[in-house]
Design a protein around this motif. Structure first.
Motif, PDB file in Angstrom:
ATOM      1  N   ASP A 181      26.944  40.157  34.265  1.00 53.69           N
ATOM      2  CA  ASP A 181      28.140  40.113  35.105  1.00 53.69           C
ATOM      3  C   ASP A 181      28.865  41.447  35.123  1.00 53.69           C
ATOM      4  O   ASP A 181      29.696  41.693  36.006  1.00 53.69           O
ATOM      5  N   ALA A 182      28.584  42.350  34.165  1.00 54.38           N
ATOM      6  CA  ALA A 182      29.204  43.672  34.181  1.00 54.38           C
ATOM      7  C   ALA A 182      28.742  44.499  35.369  1.00 54.38           C
ATOM      8  O   ALA A 182      29.478  45.372  35.844  1.00 54.38           O
ATOM      9  N   VAL A 183      27.540  44.246  35.878  1.00 55.16           N
ATOM     10  CA  VAL A 183      27.013  45.016  36.995  1.00 55.16           C
ATOM     11  C   VAL A 183      26.761  44.144  38.217  1.00 55.16           C
ATOM     12  O   VAL A 183      26.620  44.649  39.325  1.00 55.16           O
ATOM     13  N   GLY A 184      26.731  42.817  38.054  1.00 55.22           N
ATOM     14  CA  GLY A 184      26.378  41.933  39.160  1.00 55.22           C
ATOM     15  C   GLY A 184      27.533  41.193  39.779  1.00 55.22           C
ATOM     16  O   GLY A 184      27.337  40.148  40.397  1.00 55.22           O
ATOM     17  N   ARG A 185      28.776  41.689  39.622  1.00 57.56           N
ATOM     18  CA  ARG A 185      29.930  41.012  40.219  1.00 57.56           C
ATOM     19  C   ARG A 185      29.829  40.991  41.742  1.00 57.56           C
ATOM     20  O   ARG A 185      29.176  41.835  42.351  1.00 57.56           O
ATOM     21  N   LYS A 186      30.507  40.016  42.331  1.00 52.31           N
ATOM     22  CA  LYS A 186      30.532  39.918  43.785  1.00 52.31           C
ATOM     23  C   LYS A 186      31.107  41.189  44.384  1.00 52.31           C
ATOM     24  O   LYS A 186      32.092  41.732  43.898  1.00 52.31           O
TER      25      LYS A 186
END
Length: 693
Positions: free
Chosen positions: A299-304
């Motif tokens: 989630d550190a790099v794959g946020r919307k």
């Protein structure tokens, strides 16, 4: 004798031979001294240091410094001065008749001229015998010396940037410690001591991962049927449920390279570093295929995309775009499986979660009672238990006492039990140590040194007695295990209950729980006529439960069968998803629900006033009451309750968690040296019989 002279050919041959010799010398030098980026950087820094030293010694004033008084008395008065040179209006160089020159500083040229004129007048020198003064300027290197550190810093930064993002497209310049475009992913091939037998409580997720491992080992088993292995899987779930541990076990079991990286390692302050590292990581994965690539905390790099980015390009979005492109570039023949772990799957970009990238979402939730028993068995192995303790029975008992615990909580309980045993110099760990560890994890550190005033201690005792009695006489309340008025953590009292293993709750069950939580506040009001701040945590839980029933669960006839998402803790809510009249209606329903629970609790405590007083006095005497004490004071509970492992798992099938592998993974099992199933043994026996015939 020009170009066509007799000696021209020999001269050209001599020149070629000289160049050849020089080329051979340079080749030998390069072979003996490999000239890589690190050597270049060291040479540049060395030359810069030597240049700085040269400039310092070249531009500094090397003559002897004297004061104005020494100059006048020892040189000017004796006639030893040939001339004076005013340099840069800052200092005066004294050129003597014989010997090396001197110098002294001046404040200003006007003051120097006036003092020199007065000194020569006092000496009686006429204008023809006075010392000549020459004015000149000289570069002292001050400006160059001041900007030299800045030039060195800018040069180092440019050199680093050149080796960073620019080199990332060429593989990142692997091996260069100053290369920022190089991926920080670590590759592991052996020395991993975690296996699937060390992971318990998430058997379904383990079987899903086993299928990936089996594909990497036996791809023909799937390709012959035309099947395509999923390219990736996201392991999601609350913190502490074993996502990273399962990935480590996968690395330990699979005889393939395991590449691991953290999502935050793609984020840098320099533009272009994140995408370069993603490219380098996937290039490493393709080079080592077949392999498993694990991205932790994705989630550190794959946020919307598009959140909080007003009108500008975001480095995080560029990194995500590069990740999407790289995962799209994979095909079924690359034999690279991508696993990712996160506890925030709701904020991941939909493009990342679509089939073809992360095909599967594997949820790893808190373990049930069977899973907790299996996890306890794993963590009890290395502990030195008392010889009278059966580890199987102890694991079942502790599993029944720890509802809602995750794998990390269970590991903490076992470690705390060992610490408590060591603290009191015990030779082994007994059951009491585990019970104390569970209380420590749930309630916090016991504060026996915190002294309460008599009035406060009485209030806390009756408060906890109110909780205990209300829960004892309500049908849907949780069974009581222990009540204590010894302060723990932030609370002054502590009550331990045994919640049921259930996932669906009726309106009546939630209402009884609200009444039990209000028992302490009502007991204070009934016995003392005053209320205190001790019920703050109880009121918070009651309010949350009431709003959840009205807003989320649709349990209010007035509001209707609607469900709105409640804001999470720490989230900023700009506007509510319902109108203002609906908000007022919700508030009215919540207040009426809490008031109804309060009135019912008040009525119950008023009826059982003597029982509450009896429990409160016993608490003041003993400070801690367990279930046996409550049974002695109140008698048997009027409602049936479950308290043991066997009672909780009754009617759920097997008594233990099923850890057997399915038949389809027998190839993987055989590789691991596991026993074959009876069906497989029977099939082989039949085949051998037919072949002999």
């Amino acid at each position: 004798g020009g170009e066509g002279g007799p000696n021209a050919g020999g001269e050209r041959e001599r020149r070629r031979g000289g160049r050849k010799d020089e080329s051979d010398w340079w080749t030998r030098f390069q072979n003996d001294f490999p000239w890589d980026e690190k050597t270049t950087r060291n040479v540049v820094i060395g030359f810069a240091g030597m240049a700085s030293a040269f400039l310092y010694f070249y531009f500094r004033e090397t003559g002897k410094e004297v004061s104005w008084k020494d100059f006048v008395n020892n040189y000017l008065a004796r006639g030893l001065v040939d001339r004076l040179e005013v340099v840069n209006k800052q200092y005066v160089r004294v050129i003597p008749v014989h010997g090396s020159y001197l110098w002294f500083n001046i404040g200003s040229v006007e003051t120097f001229e006036r003092n020199l004129e007065l000194a020569q007048q006092e000496m009686g020198l006429d204008s023809t015998h006075r010392v000549p003064v020459i004015y000149g300027s000289k570069s002292d290197g001050t400006f160059l010396m001041s900007i030299l550190p800045t030039l060195l810093l800018v040069g180092s930064l440019l050199f680093t940037m050149r080796q960073g993002p620019m080199a990332g497209g060429r593989g990142g310049g692997r091996g260069n410690p100053f290369s920022m475009g190089e991926s920080k992913a670590k590759i592991m091939k052996d020395n991993i001591d975690v296996r699937f037998k060390d992971v318990a409580g998430c058997e379904e997720a383990k079987l899903e991962i086993l299928e990936f491992v089996n594909f990497l080992k036996n791809p023909r088993q799937y390709q012959d049927l035309g099947a395509k292995i999923p390219k990736g899987a996201v392991l999601s779930g609350p913190p502490g449920t074993g996502k990273t541990l399962l990935a480590k076990a996968t690395a330990g079991e699979a005889n393939v390279p395991f590449i691991t990286v953290n999502g935050s390692e793609f984020q840098e302050m320099f533009v272009g570093v994140g995408p370069a590292r993603v490219r380098d990581m996937f290039a490493m994965a393709r080079k080592n295929a077949p392999c498993i690539l694990f991205i932790d905390e994705i989630d550190a790099v794959g946020r919307k995309r598009g959140r909080g980015n007003f009108g500008g390009q975001s480095e995080q979005e560029n990194t995500l775009n590069q990740l999407l492109v790289e995962m799209d570039g994979f095909n079924t023949s690359t034999n690279v499986v991508v696993l990712a772990g996160t506890n925030r799957p709701d904020i991941l970009d939909p493009a990342l979660m679509r089939p073809g990238r992360f095909d599967r979402q594997i949820y790893i939730g808190p373990p049930d009672i069977k899973g907790r028993a299996s996890i306890f068995k794993v963590h009890l192995r290395p502990l030195k238990l008392d010889s009278s303790i059966d580890s199987e029975a102890l694991a079942r008992k502790l599993a029944a006492l720890t509802p809602g615990f995750t794998g990390a909580d269970i590991a903490n309980v076992c470690n705390e039990a060992a610490l408590i045993a060591a603290r009191y110099l015990n030779e082994s760990i007994i059951v009491k140590h585990f019970e104390q560890a569970i209380e420590r994890v749930i309630g916090g550190l016991e504060k026996k040194t915190q002294v309460l005033q008599a009035v406060e201690k009485t209030t806390v005792a009756y408060h906890e007695a109110g909780h205990a009695v209300v829960g004892w006489y309500l049908e849907h309340a949780d069974p009581l295990l222990k009540v204590s008025i010894i302060p723990r953590g932030k609370g002054l009292g502590y009550a331990q209950y045994l919640p049921k293993e259930q996932h669906l709750f009726t309106r009546e069950q939630l209402f009884d729980r609200m009444c039990m939580m209000l028992g302490g506040r009502v007991a204070e009001q009934v016995f003392f006529g005053k209320i205190t701040t001790g019920a703050q945590d109880d009121l918070r839980k009651v309010t949350q439960s009431a709003y959840a029933q009205v807003v989320q669960f649709g349990m209010s006839e007035v509001v209707g069968q609607v469900s709105f998402e409640l804001p999470r803790q720490g989230e900023m809510v700009m506007e509510k998803p319902y109108s203002e009249p609906t908000a007022q209606l919700i508030d009215q329903e919540v207040r009426s629900l809490i008031d109804a629970a309060f009135q019912r609790t008040h009525q119950l405590i008023t009826e059982k006033r003597d029982v509450v007083e009896k429990v409160g006095r016993r608490l003041l005497e003993k400070e801690v009451l367990d279930k046996a004490d409550i049974l002695e004071l109140l008698g048997p509970r009027p409602y049936e309750e479950k308290s043991t492992y066997e009672e909780f798992v009754e009617g759920t099938g097997a008594m233990e968690e099923d850890t057997s592998f399915p038949e389809g993974l027998r190839n993987w099992n055989k590789d691991q040296g596991m026993e074959e199933s009876p069906q497989e043994q029977q099939r082989k026996q039949c085949l051998n019989t037919v072949s002999h015939a």
